[in-house]
Design an enzyme around this catalytic site. Sequence first.
Site, PDB file in Angstrom:
ATOM      1  CG  LEU A 100      55.785  35.233  17.590  1.00  7.90           C
ATOM      2  CD1 LEU A 100      56.379  35.982  16.413  1.00  7.90           C
ATOM      3  CD2 LEU A 100      54.768  36.075  18.335  1.00  7.90           C
ATOM      4  N   PRO A 101      53.082  31.523  17.553  1.00  7.52           N
ATOM      5  CG  PRO A 101      50.859  31.811  18.135  1.00  7.52           C
ATOM      6  CD  PRO A 101      52.094  32.575  17.826  1.00  7.52           C
ATOM      7  CG  ASN A 105      50.734  33.995  14.533  1.00  4.80           C
ATOM      8  OD1 ASN A 105      50.517  32.799  14.682  1.00  4.80           O
ATOM      9  ND2 ASN A 105      49.749  34.864  14.474  1.00  4.80           N
ATOM     10  CB  THR A 131      58.006  25.443  15.984  1.00  2.00           C
ATOM     11  OG1 THR A 131      58.698  25.162  17.205  1.00  2.00           O
ATOM     12  CG2 THR A 131      58.239  24.296  15.011  1.00  2.00           C
ATOM     13  CE  LYS A 206      59.762  21.983  18.707  1.00  2.00           C
ATOM     14  NZ  LYS A 206      59.242  23.299  19.038  1.00  2.00           N
ATOM     15  CE  LYS A 281      53.016  25.803  14.559  1.00  2.00           C
ATOM     16  NZ  LYS A 281      54.415  26.093  14.963  1.00  2.00           N
TER      17      LYS A 281
END
Length: 333
Positions: A100-101, A105, A131, A206, A281
């Site tokens: 998912l973004p 979300n 992420t 990440k 983001k």
Amino acid sequence: MAAVLMLRGSARLLYKHRKVHAASIAMVCSRAMASKTPVGFIGLGNMGNPMAKNLVKHGYPVVAYDVFPEACKEFQDSGAQVMDSPADVAERADRIITMLPSSPNAVEVYTGANGILKKVKKGSLLIDSSTIDPAVSKELAKAVEKMGAVFMDAPVSGGVGAARAGNLTFMVGGVEQEFDAARELLTCMGSNVIYCGEVGTGQAAKICNNMLLAISMIGTAEAMNLGIRLGLDPKLLAKILNMSSGRCWSSDTYNPVPGVMEGVPSANNYQGGFGTTLMAKDLGLAQITATNTKTPVPLGSLAHQIYRMMCAKGYALKDFSAVFQFLREEENL
């Protein structure tokens, strides 16, 4: 008499061997059957789509959902089951991967009115490859645990090309005893699956990786742009950089200059790949965690500002390597 006893002993050994062999076959069959049970996949965007396809290639029936129905169409055409909500996916599959973004979300997909947790089965394995903020991963893990299921964060690195080729790197956080079960699925989509520690550590790895990636991409774009303005051929300059100490992934695998490499977004007007919005983001997440841990990240902060400016100036949907184009336009102002 001795011969009879020897025959009886041989018979017992043969019987025992057959029982062990039968048990081994049963275990193998059980694992094979488990592997063929449906796997849920939620989020069929630029990354999720090829990841889900690789699961299908490895023989896993996929039960899919995406908020945009058109994203599910090719899976439906190939015979995959497409559900109307994340809850419906959880009803059909006890192993689910989400891609998912952003943090909001992910929270909605797991805990929303039609979220996974509404119909999740006890003992289900839920793997989030989005992420997101490590703190959000930890909160989701708590909510999942209350439902008797297992949550692991497993964000990825490698981009769309690696997702298509099944060469992603997964950074996994969660209960170590569940790592092997997660790795069974993740190795169908990636060549590196690394256990990082408790829930949230995959996200931490990440975020650090993407902050470095953003910095190196900006540095590569600046160096290439300066070399071109000094009269160097961009292909020659890239070749020199890639056999010298300045070499990095942004220069030798994902070069941001159009015409230097084939098969990368810069060769396709910066379409596809990893969007500038997503990079901004991720850099925002790095800023939050740096503030919370009182960690100085001056270059990470500057990279965040550059990618935010790009979003404001029409680059939001372009690949993050479009920072080269952004710099070229800025120099003409």
